[in-house]
Write a protein that holds these residues in place. Structure first.
Motif, PDB file in Angstrom:
ATOM      1  N   MET A  43      29.819  -8.201  44.736  1.00 31.40           N
ATOM      2  CA  MET A  43      31.023  -7.796  44.012  1.00 31.40           C
ATOM      3  C   MET A  43      30.595  -7.283  42.642  1.00 31.40           C
ATOM      4  O   MET A  43      30.014  -8.023  41.850  1.00 31.40           O
ATOM      5  N   VAL A  44      30.863  -6.025  42.390  1.00 34.65           N
ATOM      6  CA  VAL A  44      30.530  -5.412  41.107  1.00 34.65           C
ATOM      7  C   VAL A  44      31.803  -5.347  40.275  1.00 34.65           C
ATOM      8  O   VAL A  44      32.803  -4.751  40.691  1.00 34.65           O
ATOM      9  N   LEU A  45      31.782  -5.955  39.100  1.00 33.26           N
ATOM     10  CA  LEU A  45      32.931  -5.987  38.197  1.00 33.26           C
ATOM     11  C   LEU A  45      32.572  -5.227  36.926  1.00 33.26           C
ATOM     12  O   LEU A  45      31.628  -5.591  36.231  1.00 33.26           O
ATOM     13  N   THR A  46      33.328  -4.166  36.659  1.00 31.23           N
ATOM     14  CA  THR A  46      33.006  -3.265  35.554  1.00 31.23           C
ATOM     15  C   THR A  46      34.119  -3.251  34.527  1.00 31.23           C
ATOM     16  O   THR A  46      35.294  -3.091  34.877  1.00 31.23           O
ATOM     17  N   GLU A  47      33.737  -3.408  33.294  1.00 29.46           N
ATOM     18  CA  GLU A  47      34.688  -3.379  32.176  1.00 29.46           C
ATOM     19  C   GLU A  47      34.546  -2.064  31.430  1.00 29.46           C
ATOM     20  O   GLU A  47      33.444  -1.652  31.073  1.00 29.46           O
ATOM     21  N   THR A  48      35.662  -1.366  31.213  1.00 25.71           N
ATOM     22  CA  THR A  48      35.700  -0.190  30.343  1.00 25.71           C
ATOM     23  C   THR A  48      36.763  -0.449  29.276  1.00 25.71           C
ATOM     24  O   THR A  48      37.531  -1.403  29.384  1.00 25.71           O
ATOM     25  N   PRO A  49      36.848   0.382  28.245  1.00 25.34           N
ATOM     26  CA  PRO A  49      37.852   0.137  27.211  1.00 25.34           C
ATOM     27  C   PRO A  49      39.285   0.070  27.726  1.00 25.34           C
ATOM     28  O   PRO A  49      40.114  -0.660  27.170  1.00 25.34           O
ATOM     29  N   ASP A  50      39.604   0.818  28.801  1.00 26.85           N
ATOM     30  CA  ASP A  50      40.986   0.886  29.284  1.00 26.85           C
ATOM     31  C   ASP A  50      41.190   0.359  30.691  1.00 26.85           C
ATOM     32  O   ASP A  50      42.319   0.094  31.083  1.00 26.85           O
ATOM     33  N   TRP A  51      40.117   0.231  31.453  1.00 28.00           N
ATOM     34  CA  TRP A  51      40.250  -0.134  32.853  1.00 28.00           C
ATOM     35  C   TRP A  51      39.274  -1.243  33.225  1.00 28.00           C
ATOM     36  O   TRP A  51      38.174  -1.321  32.691  1.00 28.00           O
ATOM     37  N   ASN A  52      39.703  -2.077  34.178  1.00 27.26           N
ATOM     38  CA  ASN A  52      38.807  -2.989  34.873  1.00 27.26           C
ATOM     39  C   ASN A  52      38.617  -2.452  36.286  1.00 27.26           C
ATOM     40  O   ASN A  52      39.576  -1.989  36.919  1.00 27.26           O
ATOM     41  N   ILE A  53      37.389  -2.526  36.802  1.00 29.40           N
ATOM     42  CA  ILE A  53      37.081  -1.961  38.116  1.00 29.40           C
ATOM     43  C   ILE A  53      36.370  -3.010  38.963  1.00 29.40           C
ATOM     44  O   ILE A  53      35.427  -3.655  38.508  1.00 29.40           O
ATOM     45  N   LEU A  54      36.835  -3.160  40.178  1.00 26.19           N
ATOM     46  CA  LEU A  54      36.207  -4.018  41.171  1.00 26.19           C
ATOM     47  C   LEU A  54      35.659  -3.143  42.291  1.00 26.19           C
ATOM     48  O   LEU A  54      36.334  -2.216  42.740  1.00 26.19           O
ATOM     49  N   GLU A  55      34.431  -3.411  42.745  1.00 24.06           N
ATOM     50  CA  GLU A  55      33.940  -2.762  43.950  1.00 24.06           C
ATOM     51  C   GLU A  55      33.140  -3.765  44.770  1.00 24.06           C
ATOM     52  O   GLU A  55      32.311  -4.502  44.236  1.00 24.06           O
ATOM     53  N   LEU A  56      33.414  -3.793  46.075  1.00 23.13           N
ATOM     54  CA  LEU A  56      32.650  -4.592  47.020  1.00 23.13           C
ATOM     55  C   LEU A  56      31.622  -3.680  47.672  1.00 23.13           C
ATOM     56  O   LEU A  56      31.979  -2.630  48.220  1.00 23.13           O
ATOM     57  N   VAL A  57      30.349  -4.049  47.623  1.00 20.50           N
ATOM     58  CA  VAL A  57      29.294  -3.193  48.154  1.00 20.50           C
ATOM     59  C   VAL A  57      28.404  -3.975  49.109  1.00 20.50           C
ATOM     60  O   VAL A  57      28.403  -5.200  49.131  1.00 20.50           O
ATOM     61  N   GLY A  58      27.624  -3.238  49.867  1.00 20.23           N
ATOM     62  CA  GLY A  58      26.725  -3.829  50.847  1.00 20.23           C
ATOM     63  C   GLY A  58      27.388  -3.935  52.201  1.00 20.23           C
ATOM     64  O   GLY A  58      28.616  -3.913  52.330  1.00 20.23           O
ATOM     65  N   LEU A  59      26.574  -4.020  53.237  1.00 18.31           N
ATOM     66  CA  LEU A  59      27.066  -4.251  54.590  1.00 18.31           C
ATOM     67  C   LEU A  59      26.215  -5.370  55.184  1.00 18.31           C
ATOM     68  O   LEU A  59      25.027  -5.190  55.428  1.00 18.31           O
ATOM     69  N   SER A  60      26.835  -6.505  55.381  1.00 17.64           N
ATOM     70  CA  SER A  60      26.114  -7.677  55.876  1.00 17.64           C
ATOM     71  C   SER A  60      26.615  -8.044  57.265  1.00 17.64           C
ATOM     72  O   SER A  60      27.814  -7.928  57.552  1.00 17.64           O
ATOM     73  N   ARG A  61      25.710  -8.519  58.107  1.00 12.48           N
ATOM     74  CA  ARG A  61      26.080  -8.892  59.474  1.00 12.48           C
ATOM     75  C   ARG A  61      26.893 -10.178  59.524  1.00 12.48           C
ATOM     76  O   ARG A  61      27.487 -10.499  60.544  1.00 12.48           O
ATOM     77  N   GLU A  62      26.896 -10.930  58.448  1.00 13.25           N
ATOM     78  CA  GLU A  62      27.668 -12.171  58.410  1.00 13.25           C
ATOM     79  C   GLU A  62      28.123 -12.421  56.978  1.00 13.25           C
ATOM     80  O   GLU A  62      27.566 -11.859  56.032  1.00 13.25           O
ATOM     81  N   TYR A  63      29.155 -13.238  56.842  1.00 13.63           N
ATOM     82  CA  TYR A  63      29.636 -13.515  55.490  1.00 13.63           C
ATOM     83  C   TYR A  63      28.694 -14.463  54.763  1.00 13.63           C
ATOM     84  O   TYR A  63      28.273 -15.490  55.305  1.00 13.63           O
ATOM     85  N   ARG A  64      28.354 -14.076  53.549  1.00 13.78           N
ATOM     86  CA  ARG A  64      27.656 -14.953  52.623  1.00 13.78           C
ATOM     87  C   ARG A  64      28.378 -14.854  51.286  1.00 13.78           C
ATOM     88  O   ARG A  64      28.968 -13.823  50.972  1.00 13.78           O
ATOM     89  N   SER A  65      28.332 -15.902  50.496  1.00 13.84           N
ATOM     90  CA  SER A  65      29.011 -15.868  49.205  1.00 13.84           C
ATOM     91  C   SER A  65      28.615 -14.614  48.441  1.00 13.84           C
ATOM     92  O   SER A  65      27.430 -14.288  48.336  1.00 13.84           O
ATOM     93  N   LEU A  66      29.609 -13.922  47.924  1.00 16.54           N
ATOM     94  CA  LEU A  66      29.345 -12.675  47.229  1.00 16.54           C
ATOM     95  C   LEU A  66      28.544 -12.900  45.960  1.00 16.54           C
ATOM     96  O   LEU A  66      28.889 -13.761  45.142  1.00 16.54           O
ATOM     97  N   GLU A  67      27.484 -12.138  45.805  1.00 13.53           N
ATOM     98  CA  GLU A  67      26.817 -12.115  44.514  1.00 13.53           C
ATOM     99  C   GLU A  67      27.668 -11.282  43.569  1.00 13.53           C
ATOM    100  O   GLU A  67      28.344 -10.345  43.982  1.00 13.53           O
TER     101      GLU A  67
END
Length: 362
Positions: A43-67
């Motif tokens: 999980m990539v969390l990005t802060e800008t002066p006006d916006w907050n941005i979330l992006e989920l990246v990677g493709l995993s064969r099974e669920y593991r706690s998100l870094e």
């Protein structure tokens, strides 16, 4: 909403949501799913002066706690690799939802047909326009990109990026309303197709390659060599780019690209990896710097392509590698979690997008 609140809400919400999905659907509804279920890895969390941005990246064969990776950028436009002027394909005023979609300039859409044969299977709802820029964010609340292919062009450069899930929210939105939005958005999706997952009708054996162990390119590569990376990813590179042959680390006199792909139509792609892999020189390991400016790699690719401008050089390569290269495409492969902009004359493609193109080819 303060960045600290944004981090807290997302950390708790997505962990609970994806963990719950992984414990339920692949077990209770396994036979009803199209195929194996894939999960994000970071999980990539990005802060800008006006916006907050979330992006989920990677493709995993099974669920593991998100870094979790946190970063600051100057603007939401910088995050999405956008310019600051010209016409746009999608003007994002108020609230916007893109799901199983493709957003592309006309030039980018044409490039998909010409350069990425498997993309036709993942286009979904198309938003295409004769524009200079892909997106323009205006003051508002939310813009979501759910399994959406963004195809940005700038002159003769190309930057396709498949987004597993991303959300840009204006910082004026309070945390409680944001949490309500997430809950409503999750609940609006079909039970067998939850947000933040991807289920494809493919053989599970296709997911057992090393490439699926660290798809977002942050683990397992620190001690890998270029050759080891290509060995693990040869099938993926071939199918994603419609190629029939991979030439590893060819020597062009003093120039050393990472690979050349020969496509089924007889054209060629010359490539460079902007990844944290290790070079081996004279028997000694020399670790590559993880963050190499795209402009530097693009300059190297231009040199490689110019090498083939003379008949003598092409003849030497033909004799040595049995490949006749003329006017090759220039490809730069970047880590999936990196924020980059297009580079002149170069295709900049992140690994997750290549992996998604490969899965679409199945």
């Amino acid at each position: 909403m303060k960045p600290t609140e944004f981090v807290k809400v997302n950390g708790q919400f997505w962990g609970e949501h994806l963990k719950g999905v992984s414990e339920h659907l692949p077990v209770s509804h396994r036979t009803e799913l199209p195929g194996p279920m894939l999960f994000p890895r970071m999980m990539v969390l990005t802060e800008t002066p006006d916006w907050n941005i979330l992006e989920l990246v990677g493709l995993s064969r099974e669920y593991r706690s998100l870094e979790v990776r946190r970063q600051k950028l100057g603007s939401v436009e910088e995050y999405f690799g956008l310019g600051d002027g010209g016409t746009v394909v999608a003007n994002l005023e108020g609230q916007n939802w893109f799901s199983d979609a493709t957003i592309a300039t006309q030039a980018g859409r044409r490039a998909l047909d010409e350069r990425f044969p498997s993309a036709v299977k993942m286009l979904g709802n198309e938003v295409v326009g004769p524009a200079d820029e892909l997106l323009r964010f205006a003051p508002g609340n939310y813009s979501t990109f759910d399994r959406t292919l963004l195809v940005q062009t700038a002159g003769d450069s190309l930057r396709p990026h498949w987004v597993f899930f991303a959300l840009a929210i204006h910082r004026s939105e309070p945390a409680d309303k944001y949490l309500d939005f997430l809950r409503n958005y999750i609940n609006s999706r079909p039970h067998l197709d939850p947000v933040g997952t991807l289920s494809l009708p493919i053989d599970a054996a296709e997911l057992k390659a090393e490439a699926f162990e660290s798809t977002y390119l942050a683990h397992g590569l620190q001690d890998a060599t270029v050759d080891q990376f290509l060995d693990a990813n040869e099938t993926i590179l071939l199918s994603a780019f419609g190629a029939t042959r991979l030439i590893r680390q060819p020597s062009l006199d003093e120039l050393h690209p990472d690979f050349i792909l020969e496509r089924a139509d007889g054209s060629h792609i010359i490539g460079r990896l902007e990844l944290p892999v290790v070079d081996v020189v004279n028997g000694k390991k020399r670790r590559r710097v993880f963050r190499i400016p795209v402009s530097e790699s693009a300059a190297d690719l231009t040199q490689y392509a110019e090498y083939f401008a003379t008949e003598e050089n092409r003849s030497q390569v033909k004799t040595k590698y049995d490949v006749d290269v003329n006017e090759p495409r220039k490809l730069l492969i970047v880590p999936s979690q990196e924020t980059v902009v297009p580079a002149a004359g170069v295709e900049v493609v992140d690994y997750d997008t290549i992996l998604r193109l490969h899965l679409a080819a199945k």
